[in-house]
Design a protein around this motif. Structure first.
Motif, short mmCIF file in Angstrom:
data_model
loop_
_atom_site.label_atom_id
_atom_site.label_comp_id
_atom_site.label_asym_id
_atom_site.label_seq_id
_atom_site.Cartn_x
_atom_site.Cartn_y
_atom_site.Cartn_z
N ILE A 78 -9.51 1.21 -0.13
CA ILE A 78 -9.16 2.54 0.36
C ILE A 78 -9.56 2.55 1.83
O ILE A 78 -10.69 2.21 2.19
CB ILE A 78 -9.90 3.67 -0.40
CG1 ILE A 78 -9.59 3.60 -1.90
CG2 ILE A 78 -9.53 5.03 0.19
CD1 ILE A 78 -8.15 3.83 -2.28
N SER B 249 -8.42 -3.79 -4.75
CA SER B 249 -7.89 -2.65 -4.00
C SER B 249 -8.87 -2.24 -2.90
O SER B 249 -10.07 -2.45 -3.00
CB SER B 249 -7.61 -1.47 -4.92
OG SER B 249 -8.79 -1.03 -5.52
N ARG C 93 -9.47 4.67 5.60
CA ARG C 93 -9.36 5.97 6.30
C ARG C 93 -8.87 5.71 7.73
O ARG C 93 -9.44 4.89 8.44
CB ARG C 93 -10.71 6.67 6.32
CG ARG C 93 -10.69 7.99 7.07
CD ARG C 93 -12.04 8.67 7.07
NE ARG C 93 -13.07 7.76 7.53
CZ ARG C 93 -14.31 7.73 7.03
NH1 ARG C 93 -14.67 8.54 6.06
NH2 ARG C 93 -15.19 6.90 7.52
N PHE D 234 -5.17 8.50 4.60
CA PHE D 234 -5.85 7.66 3.62
C PHE D 234 -4.83 6.72 3.01
O PHE D 234 -3.72 7.13 2.66
CB PHE D 234 -6.52 8.50 2.53
CG PHE D 234 -7.74 9.21 3.02
CD1 PHE D 234 -8.97 8.57 3.04
CD2 PHE D 234 -7.65 10.50 3.49
CE1 PHE D 234 -10.10 9.22 3.50
CE2 PHE D 234 -8.77 11.16 3.97
CZ PHE D 234 -10.00 10.51 3.97
N SER E 83 -4.15 3.52 0.18
CA SER E 83 -4.56 2.79 -1.02
C SER E 83 -3.82 1.46 -1.00
O SER E 83 -2.60 1.42 -1.15
CB SER E 83 -4.21 3.60 -2.27
OG SER E 83 -4.53 2.86 -3.42
N SER F 91 0.82 -1.21 0.00
CA SER F 91 0.00 0.00 0.00
C SER F 91 0.85 1.25 0.00
O SER F 91 2.04 1.22 0.32
CB SER F 91 -0.93 0.02 1.22
OG SER F 91 -0.19 0.30 2.39
#
Length: 126
Positions: free
Chosen positions: A77, A75, A79, A62, A64, A43
Motif C-alpha cells: 500500500i 502486496s 501513499r 492511495f 494497492s 495496481s
C-alpha cells in the motif's frame, strides 16, 4: 540502503469531477497501472485531485499494488503526494504497508511521468 527502479504504464484512467468552483475543480481518478523493473505487478490507485484555473493540479492518493520484488510476491500500500504541471505529473510516495517484507515499510520513492502514460519510478529501501 538499496534502490528499486523501473517503469509503470497507465492501463486505465477514469476521472470524475466531484465539485467545481470559480478557480478550479476537485476530481477523483480511479487508475490501473502495470509495473516492470525491480517491482513487477499491477495496481489500483485512487487520486483526489485539486485543479487550478491554469490546469495544474495537486493530488493525493492511495495505491494497492500486487507485486513481486526480488522474487517475493505480495502486496504494497503506497501513499502519494504529487503535482501535475504543464502535462507532467510527479509524486513523492511512501510504502505504508507490505506483505512482501517489513523492510519495504517506510521506503520512500518518487516518479515523474513521461509520454503515453508511462513513468519512471525510484524507491529507496532502507
Amino acid at each position: 540502503m538499496h534502490t528499486l527502479t523501473g517503469q509503470f504504464q497507465i492501463k486505465d484512467w477514469q476521472e470524475t469531477t466531484q465539485s467545481e468552483y470559480k478557480v478550479g475543480k476537485r476530481s477523483l481518478a480511479n487508475v490501473k497501472l502495470d509495473y516492470t523493473g525491480h517491482v513487477t505487478g499491477s495496481s489500483e490507485l485512487q487520486y483526489l485531485l485539486s485543479y487550478q484555473a491554469d490546469g495544474s493540479a495537486d493530488f493525493v492518493g492511495f495505491e494497492s499494488l500486487q507485486a513481486s520484488v526480488n522474487g517475493t510476491s505480495g502486496s504494497l500500500i503506497i501513499r502519494h503526494i504529487g503535482r501535475f504541471v504543464a502535462g507532467v505529473a510527479s509524486s513523492q510516495f511512501e510504502v505504508i504497508q507490505s506483505t512482501i517484507t517489513d523492510k519495504l515499510i517506510g521506503s520512500k520513492g518518487h516518479f515523474t511521468s513521461g509520454e503515453n502514460g508511462q513513468a519512471e519510478y525510484t524507491i529507496e529501501v532502507s
